[in-house]
Design a protein around this motif. Structure first.
Motif, PDB file in Angstrom:
ATOM      1  N   UNK A 162       0.821  -1.219   0.000  1.00 56.56           N
ATOM      2  CA  UNK A 162       0.000   0.000   0.000  1.00 56.56           C
ATOM      3  C   UNK A 162       0.853   1.266   0.000  1.00 56.56           C
ATOM      4  N   UNK A 163       2.155   1.100  -0.200  1.00 55.48           N
ATOM      5  CA  UNK A 163       3.009   2.268  -0.349  1.00 55.48           C
ATOM      6  C   UNK A 163       3.596   2.827   0.918  1.00 55.48           C
ATOM      7  N   UNK A 164       3.460   2.130   2.041  1.00 52.36           N
ATOM      8  CA  UNK A 164       4.046   2.611   3.284  1.00 52.36           C
ATOM      9  C   UNK A 164       5.529   2.232   3.362  1.00 52.36           C
ATOM     10  N   UNK A 165       6.277   2.994   4.134  1.00 51.53           N
ATOM     11  CA  UNK A 165       7.703   2.753   4.325  1.00 51.53           C
ATOM     12  C   UNK A 165       7.878   1.793   5.501  1.00 51.53           C
ATOM     13  N   UNK A 166       8.308   0.581   5.229  1.00 50.43           N
ATOM     14  CA  UNK A 166       8.302  -0.482   6.236  1.00 50.43           C
ATOM     15  C   UNK A 166       9.725  -0.931   6.542  1.00 50.43           C
ATOM     16  N   UNK A 167      10.017  -1.058   7.832  1.00 50.73           N
ATOM     17  CA  UNK A 167      11.252  -1.688   8.290  1.00 50.73           C
ATOM     18  C   UNK A 167      10.873  -2.912   9.117  1.00 50.73           C
ATOM     19  N   UNK A 168      11.329  -4.076   8.693  1.00 48.23           N
ATOM     20  CA  UNK A 168      10.993  -5.334   9.362  1.00 48.23           C
ATOM     21  C   UNK A 168      12.182  -5.762  10.223  1.00 48.23           C
ATOM     22  N   UNK A 169      11.965  -5.809  11.537  1.00 48.69           N
ATOM     23  CA  UNK A 169      13.029  -6.088  12.505  1.00 48.69           C
ATOM     24  C   UNK A 169      12.870  -7.484  13.081  1.00 48.69           C
ATOM     25  N   UNK A 170      13.978  -8.199  13.210  1.00 49.93           N
ATOM     26  CA  UNK A 170      13.991  -9.540  13.794  1.00 49.93           C
ATOM     27  C   UNK A 170      15.151  -9.638  14.770  1.00 49.93           C
ATOM     28  N   UNK A 171      14.860 -10.063  16.008  1.00 54.80           N
ATOM     29  CA  UNK A 171      15.896 -10.151  17.022  1.00 54.80           C
ATOM     30  C   UNK A 171      16.881 -11.268  16.791  1.00 54.80           C
ATOM     31  N   UNK A 172      16.423 -12.339  16.169  1.00 53.16           N
ATOM     32  CA  UNK A 172      17.299 -13.485  15.929  1.00 53.16           C
ATOM     33  C   UNK A 172      18.246 -13.217  14.756  1.00 53.16           C
ATOM     34  N   UNK A 173      19.195 -14.138  14.613  1.00 53.05           N
ATOM     35  CA  UNK A 173      20.079 -14.093  13.452  1.00 53.05           C
ATOM     36  C   UNK A 173      19.401 -14.664  12.211  1.00 53.05           C
ATOM     37  N   UNK A 174      18.310 -15.385  12.390  1.00 56.56           N
ATOM     38  CA  UNK A 174      17.562 -15.956  11.265  1.00 56.56           C
ATOM     39  C   UNK A 174      16.184 -15.323  11.209  1.00 56.56           C
ATOM     40  N   UNK A 175      15.523 -15.457  10.079  1.00 59.05           N
ATOM     41  CA  UNK A 175      14.155 -14.951   9.937  1.00 59.05           C
ATOM     42  C   UNK A 175      13.159 -16.062  10.278  1.00 59.05           C
ATOM     43  N   UNK A 176      11.892 -15.677  10.458  1.00 56.48           N
ATOM     44  CA  UNK A 176      10.826 -16.670  10.574  1.00 56.48           C
ATOM     45  C   UNK A 176      10.186 -16.819  11.920  1.00 56.48           C
ATOM     46  N   UNK A 177      10.854 -16.396  12.999  1.00 54.13           N
ATOM     47  CA  UNK A 177      10.252 -16.541  14.315  1.00 54.13           C
ATOM     48  C   UNK A 177       9.988 -17.986  14.670  1.00 54.13           C
ATOM     49  N   UNK A 178       8.746 -18.281  15.070  1.00 56.99           N
ATOM     50  CA  UNK A 178       8.393 -19.645  15.453  1.00 56.99           C
ATOM     51  C   UNK A 178       8.050 -20.528  14.251  1.00 56.99           C
ATOM     52  N   UNK A 179       8.186 -19.993  13.058  1.00 53.12           N
ATOM     53  CA  UNK A 179       8.188 -20.813  11.852  1.00 53.12           C
ATOM     54  C   UNK A 179       9.641 -21.011  11.468  1.00 53.12           C
ATOM     55  N   UNK A 180      10.142 -22.208  11.663  1.00 54.48           N
ATOM     56  CA  UNK A 180      11.570 -22.482  11.525  1.00 54.48           C
ATOM     57  C   UNK A 180      11.730 -23.860  10.898  1.00 54.48           C
ATOM     58  N   UNK A 181      12.159 -23.881   9.656  1.00 49.89           N
ATOM     59  CA  UNK A 181      12.342 -25.131   8.932  1.00 49.89           C
ATOM     60  C   UNK A 181      13.822 -25.476   8.882  1.00 49.89           C
ATOM     61  N   UNK A 182      14.210 -26.541   9.576  1.00 44.50           N
ATOM     62  CA  UNK A 182      15.571 -27.068   9.503  1.00 44.50           C
ATOM     63  C   UNK A 182      15.565 -28.248   8.527  1.00 44.50           C
ATOM     64  N   UNK A 183      16.643 -29.020   8.495  1.00 43.94           N
ATOM     65  CA  UNK A 183      16.716 -30.161   7.587  1.00 43.94           C
ATOM     66  C   UNK A 183      17.293 -31.366   8.306  1.00 43.94           C
ATOM     67  N   UNK A 184      16.682 -32.524   8.063  1.00 41.64           N
ATOM     68  CA  UNK A 184      17.202 -33.786   8.561  1.00 41.64           C
ATOM     69  C   UNK A 184      16.893 -34.852   7.510  1.00 41.64           C
TER      70      UNK A 184
END
Length: 404
Positions: free
Chosen positions: A103-125
């Motif tokens: 919608x044209x707003x100026x957005x800054x997205x901040x994340x405290x962790x070193x990775x993005x996603x919060x409690x959505x976190x996909x690893x691999x095994x």
């Protein structure tokens, strides 16, 4: 039974950026209105989103996504071209940021962790996506998350809880007797489910309550309000696992938007003129609005200070909501030694009912010899501070007893 060749483990209650897995409705005078109280904007500048603010789909990813879009709409209704700081890069924060940027707003997205996603976190095994947080799309019909999956052309695995083995049917029949009494509780909002059960719980009921309630809410029946079972909009359609990983959906929503990681917010100051966030580094950033999407566990821990203090209704909502815990252990084996046809394997441990009581057959869903074990509520808290070696050893001991 062979030894595992690899493992992945979560401990959400000790993660300082989560301090829980998801919210649940605890007994309080506010009932289900507590989520609306948490969601309400403050001073026209401070907005709140996240699964805990969702009245329609609490504790679910589509509830988080829709809450972020709702918070964005609160800002979009104002003047155009505003600056917005979004705290948290999970589905709520990413959904809000995307809607605002579009919608044209100026957005800054901040994340405290070193990775993005919060409690959505996909690893691999074993070369398959190991979801450490959100795993399923629940109620896949008429679901905003399914629409995102459709947009990505991602694969889906229809998960069938009816294909569960190891169930102790006698314990569930005993549970059903008390569930009938829950329907007749006079004050379901401020009454814990445990009110209708014997105390202490006999082992069969402890096992069944864990499977029915703790695994669902991340809490035990003495912590969950009777009205929790009536929360949210009805789910339509079955549940889906995502063979391509939940992170693909987040990436799709985020698009080309940048996320500023390692940007932990410690203080929020707000006024009719705008907001100022203070980062752990000491840096301050300002904007017209802020959207706060941190988990309920973080809000309850007061690791972010607000100036002025949040209104009484907001503080009461934060205190009243529960912070649930559901932890996972992924195990990779050299071969499949369990029933390959089951979607879920249940286990009734007569000595410690509820411990390692649910396992998902990763071989059926992903084609690799992996199992996913769960602990919830008090059982999860018992393991939270143990070493990886002790947690894995406990799981292996359980699996050997299950398959002896």
């Amino acid at each position: 039974m062979p030894d595992p060749v690899n493992f992945l483990r979560t401990s959400w209650s000790t993660d300082p950026f989560a301090l829980c897995s998801y919210s649940y409705l605890a007994p309080s005078e506010y009932g289900t209105d507590v989520r609306k109280m948490l969601a309400a904007p403050v001073a026209g500048r401070l907005h709140f989103a996240g699964e805990a603010t969702s009245s329609d789909a609490p504790a679910m990813t589509h509830g988080a996504l829709e809450s972020g879009r709702r918070a964005a709409l609160e800002i979009v209704k104002g003047s155009p071209g505003q600056s917005v700081l979004v705290v948290g890069s999970g589905f709520a924060g990413t959904g809000a940021a995307r809607a605002l940027a579009d919608k044209g707003h100026q957005v800054t997205l901040l994340e405290g962790r070193a990775r993005t996603g919060g409690r959505t976190w996909t690893a691999r095994i074993a070369d398959v996506p190991a979801e450490m947080g959100a795993s399923w799309i629940h109620g896949s019909q008429r679901n905003s998350m399914t629409r995102v999956l459709d947009e990505t052309h991602g694969r889906r695995y229809p998960f069938d809880y009816n294909k569960t083995i190891g169930v102790d049917n006698a314990a569930y029949r005993e549970l059903a007797r008390y569930q009938d009494e829950l329907e007749d509780v006079a004050e379901p909002d401020n009454t814990a489910m445990s009110a209708v059960f014997p105390s202490p719980l006999p082992p069969d009921l402890e096992y069944a309550c864990n499977a029915q309630y703790s695994q669902e809410y991340g809490a035990d029946i003495d912590q969950i309000a009777v009205s929790a079972d009536d929360e949210g909009a009805p789910l339509r359609g079955g549940d889906l696992l995502l063979p391509d990983g939940y992170d693909q959906l987040l990436t799709h929503i985020r698009g080309t938007m940048n996320v500023r990681t390692n940007a932990e917010v410690t203080a929020v100051a707000y006024s009719p003129n705008g907001v100022t966030l203070t980062l752990k580094s000491g840096e301050t950033v300002t904007a017209d609005h802020a959207v706060i999407t941190v988990p309920i566990g973080v809000l309850k821990a007061n690791t972010i200070t607000f100036d002025p203090p949040l209104p009484a209704d907001k503080q009461n909502a934060i205190k009243a909501l529960g912070a649930g815990l559901l932890d996972k252990l992924w195990l990779e084996f050299p071969n499949v030694f369990w029933n390959p046809d089951a979607d879920v394997i249940e286990w009734y441990d007569h000595e410690t009912p509820g411990r390692w009581s649910m396992w998902v057959n990763g071989h059926k869903a992903f084609g690799k010899p992996v199992l996913l074990g769960f602990n919830a509520g008090k059982r999860a808290h018992e393991f939270a501070h143990l070493s990886d070696q002790d947690v894995v050893a406990s799981a292996i001991d359980t699996l050997r007893r299950m398959h002896s």
